[in-house]
Design a protein around this motif. Structure first.
Motif, short mmCIF file in Angstrom:
data_model
loop_
_atom_site.label_atom_id
_atom_site.label_comp_id
_atom_site.label_asym_id
_atom_site.label_seq_id
_atom_site.Cartn_x
_atom_site.Cartn_y
_atom_site.Cartn_z
N PRO A 41 26.96 7.08 46.61
CA PRO A 41 27.72 5.70 45.91
C PRO A 41 26.29 4.96 46.23
CG PRO A 41 29.01 7.67 46.65
CD PRO A 41 27.55 7.91 46.96
N GLY A 42 26.86 3.38 45.31
CA GLY A 42 25.98 2.33 45.47
C GLY A 42 24.94 2.60 45.32
N LYS A 43 23.96 4.08 45.11
CA LYS A 43 22.23 3.63 44.97
C LYS A 43 22.61 4.08 43.46
CE LYS A 43 22.01 4.77 49.63
NZ LYS A 43 21.53 5.56 50.79
N LYS A 44 20.80 4.37 43.74
CA LYS A 44 19.67 4.27 42.22
C LYS A 44 19.59 5.52 42.38
CE LYS A 44 17.25 1.44 40.90
NZ LYS A 44 16.09 0.95 40.98
N ARG A 45 20.16 5.89 41.23
CA ARG A 45 19.36 7.65 41.23
C ARG A 45 18.42 8.13 41.80
NH1 ARG A 45 18.89 9.48 35.12
NH2 ARG A 45 17.05 9.03 35.87
N GLU A 46 17.72 9.23 42.52
CA GLU A 46 17.30 8.98 43.12
C GLU A 46 16.17 10.68 42.55
OE1 GLU A 46 17.08 10.29 47.63
OE2 GLU A 46 15.07 10.33 47.91
N LYS A 87 20.04 15.72 56.31
CA LYS A 87 20.94 14.99 57.29
C LYS A 87 22.09 14.21 56.47
CE LYS A 87 15.71 13.69 58.05
NZ LYS A 87 14.91 13.34 57.63
N PRO A 88 23.15 13.25 57.16
CA PRO A 88 24.27 12.81 56.60
C PRO A 88 23.09 11.96 55.37
CG PRO A 88 23.74 12.47 58.83
CD PRO A 88 22.85 12.90 58.47
N ASP A 89 22.50 11.48 55.43
CA ASP A 89 21.49 10.38 53.53
C ASP A 89 21.62 11.58 52.88
OD1 ASP A 89 19.24 7.65 55.81
OD2 ASP A 89 21.51 8.29 55.69
N ASP A 90 20.98 12.90 53.19
CA ASP A 90 21.53 13.72 51.62
C ASP A 90 22.64 13.52 51.15
OD1 ASP A 90 19.58 15.78 54.04
OD2 ASP A 90 18.70 14.42 52.44
N THR A 91 23.56 12.76 51.67
CA THR A 91 24.72 13.68 50.57
C THR A 91 24.73 12.55 49.37
OG1 THR A 91 26.69 13.70 53.09
CG2 THR A 91 27.20 12.46 51.23
N ALA A 92 25.23 12.82 48.49
CA ALA A 92 25.18 12.54 47.38
C ALA A 92 26.02 13.71 45.88
CB ALA A 92 23.71 11.77 46.77
N VAL A 93 26.21 13.42 44.94
CA VAL A 93 25.41 14.05 43.87
C VAL A 93 24.68 14.94 43.06
CG1 VAL A 93 27.24 14.45 41.59
CG2 VAL A 93 28.51 13.40 43.01
N TYR A 94 24.65 16.34 43.49
CA TYR A 94 22.72 16.84 43.28
C TYR A 94 22.93 16.59 41.06
CZ TYR A 94 21.42 16.04 47.34
OH TYR A 94 20.68 15.58 48.56
N TYR A 95 22.14 17.23 40.71
CA TYR A 95 22.23 17.19 39.70
C TYR A 95 20.85 18.04 38.75
CZ TYR A 95 25.62 13.67 38.40
OH TYR A 95 26.64 12.18 38.98
N CYS A 96 20.70 19.01 38.06
CA CYS A 96 19.60 18.81 37.79
C CYS A 96 19.91 18.53 36.45
CB CYS A 96 19.08 20.56 37.45
SG CYS A 96 20.49 21.59 37.22
N ALA A 97 18.24 18.56 35.58
CA ALA A 97 17.68 17.94 34.11
C ALA A 97 16.49 18.83 34.11
CB ALA A 97 17.80 16.41 34.54
N ALA A 98 16.38 19.02 32.89
CA ALA A 98 15.27 18.95 32.05
C ALA A 98 14.56 19.09 30.64
CB ALA A 98 15.88 20.93 31.26
#
Length: 129
Positions: A41-46, A87-98
């Motif tokens: 939330p509030g961060k760019k996609r990585e 780590k807590p910083d790994d908290t995010a929604v994770y997506y796979c893409a092709a």
């Protein structure tokens, strides 16, 4: 039409591990490069990690090097992301893409994003005690 479905997300304590799966249908992953991306939330996609199905080359973002491992099982048409020492910083929604393999390097796919719009729906990963 290639379709991707992520699974394996959940709640994990700091220092713990999770394995995410990206299952493909509609086409063989033999012809694709697959990437894992995350967005908090509030961060760019990585771009987290990407892998080429044709030559097995991989790329890892600096924040996950040495902790995460990407692998593919073409027989199961599935790509995995093993996440360790979380780590807590790994908290995010994770997506796979092709993307079509061989057009972009795995580094460019991770850094710039895939050129084609093949994305999964995402899976939530929360690292918290």
């Amino acid at each position: 039409q290639l379709q991707l479905v992520e699974s394996g997300g959940g709640l994990v304590q700091p220092g713990g591990s999770l394995r995410l799966s990206c299952a493909a249908s509609g086409a063989s992953l033999d012809y694709y490069a697959i990437g894992w991306f995350r967005q908090a939330p509030g961060k760019k996609r990585e771009g987290v990690s990407c892998i080429s199905s044709s030559d097995g080359s991989t790329y890892y973002g600096d924040s996950v090097k040495g902790r995460f491992n990407i692998s593919s099982d073409n027989a199961k048409n599935t790509v995995y992301l093993q996440m360790n020492s979380m780590k807590p910083d790994d908290t995010a929604v994770y997506y796979c893409a092709a993307d079509i393999d061989g057009i972009m390097t795995v580094r460019d796919i991770c850094v710039l994003g895939p050129g084609r719009n093949y994305w999964g729906q995402g899976t939530q990963v929360t690292v918290s005690s």
